[in-house]
Design an enzyme around this catalytic site. Structure first.
Site, PDB file in Angstrom:
ATOM      1  N   ASP A 166     -28.608  18.180  19.669  1.00 29.63           N
ATOM      2  CA  ASP A 166     -28.535  18.722  21.178  1.00 29.63           C
ATOM      3  C   ASP A 166     -28.430  20.214  21.087  1.00 29.63           C
ATOM      4  OD1 ASP A 166     -28.411  16.189  22.359  1.00 29.63           O
ATOM      5  OD2 ASP A 166     -26.269  16.067  22.560  1.00 29.63           O
ATOM      6  N   PRO A 167     -28.663  21.110  22.107  1.00 29.28           N
ATOM      7  CA  PRO A 167     -28.569  22.201  22.102  1.00 29.28           C
ATOM      8  C   PRO A 167     -27.305  22.660  21.939  1.00 29.28           C
ATOM      9  CG  PRO A 167     -29.880  21.840  23.859  1.00 29.28           C
ATOM     10  CD  PRO A 167     -29.359  20.424  23.347  1.00 29.28           C
TER      11      PRO A 167
END
Length: 304
Positions: free
Chosen positions: A45-46
């Site tokens: 995930d970012p």
């Protein structure tokens, strides 16, 4: 001026930065390596940081083995608050008082070790009818999801300071740590959400051996190339077969060969052949059948 791409083969252990998507990190590294072909081995995930092995060229043929491998994470949770997304980017849904001891937390964590069904979160990149689930979630649409069978191999309390809880997790592929954080909060009776996540390991690879994009950018091209690991590091869990030159030639031309194994092991093998200068050359994967016939399965283009 557009740079011409070059064939690059190998594995780069990248330390993905905060707020960068896995694809953004991959494309940046690919540009720095001036590589024709590249792929990553599992989305982070970012908001997560940490180990993101990148495969270049021929190594991409074996990337699936890392996609299927176990992972290790260091996760930070905030107790007493649940959010719409299960992490710090969401809106706070509920706040509850926190009154838990380290002993209580350890007992709860132990209850999560082992195989279990986990429901993927709506805020995830999983696809439903061609759209990512997070796109539906942003529209306020709840999609029915099937639970996934996962395994938590180990989970350890790292620290507890006020409402801040730190845990170390070793788990199977497909495990959502955001969901695990929410489930831990439920089990503690106070709720929780994920505030930080760092991938420490993938299969046999460790974050200590990874390089950041900033550090990679500071190197020249020759130094960047020196960081590449050979493609066979992705399949070192498989047994190996060393082939004579004629057997290697036949396999590389798509033909099967007879091979008498020293043990009763059948299935996938790493294949090697000798070179004129005395080195061992990895040529790909083969499958050994019970009738002692070795078939080519996935070979490097350079060996054919």
């Amino acid at each position: 001026m557009k740079r011409s791409k070059r064939p690059v083969n190998g594995v780069l252990l990248l330390d993905k930065p905060y707020r960068a998507s896995s694809n953004m990190a991959l494309q940046k590294a690919r540009w720095l390596m001036n590589a024709e072909k590249a792929g990553h081995t599992g989305v982070l995930d970012p908001l997560a940081t940490g180990l993101l092995p990148l495969c270049f060229g021929e190594a991409t043929k074996f990337a699936q083995r890392l996609l299927d491998s176990d992972k290790a994470y260091l996760a930070e949770l905030k107790l007493g608050e649940t959010t719409t997304t299960g992490d710090l980017e969401g809106e706070i849904v509920e706040q509850r008082p926190v009154s838990v001891s380290g002993e209580q937390i350890i007992k709860v964590l132990c209850g999560f070790v082992g195989e279990q069904d986990q429901l993927p979160p709506m805020y995830s990149a999983l696809k439903y009818q061609g759209k990512a689930l997070y796109e539906y979630a942003r529209q306020g649409v709840e999609v029915e999801r099937a639970a996934r069978r996962i395994t938590i191999h180990d989970i350890q309390l790292q620290s507890l300071s006020g409402n801040a809880l730190s845990i170390a997790v070793r788990c199977s592929k497909g495990t959502y740590i955001r969901t695990l954080a929410e489930d831990i909060g439920k089990a503690l009776g106070c709720g929780a959400h994920l505030t930080a996540l760092r991938r420490q390991g993938t299969a046999r690879f460790d974050i200590q051996d990874a390089i950041t994009l900033e550090a990679l950018e500071a190197l020249d091209l020759e130094q960047r190339d020196s960081l590449l690991l050979p493609a066979d590091v992705l399949v070192l869990d498989l047994p190996e077969i060393f082939l004579d030159s004629e057997s290697a030639r036949r396999l590389c031309h798509g033909m099967s060969v007879r091979y008498q194994p020293e043990s009763a092991i059948i299935g996938d093998f790493r294949l090697y052949r000798g070179t004129s200068d005395g080195r061992r050359e990895f040529i790909g994967l083969g499958e050994l059948a019970s009738n002692c016939t070795l078939y080519p399965r996935r070979l490097l283009a350079s060996s054919q």
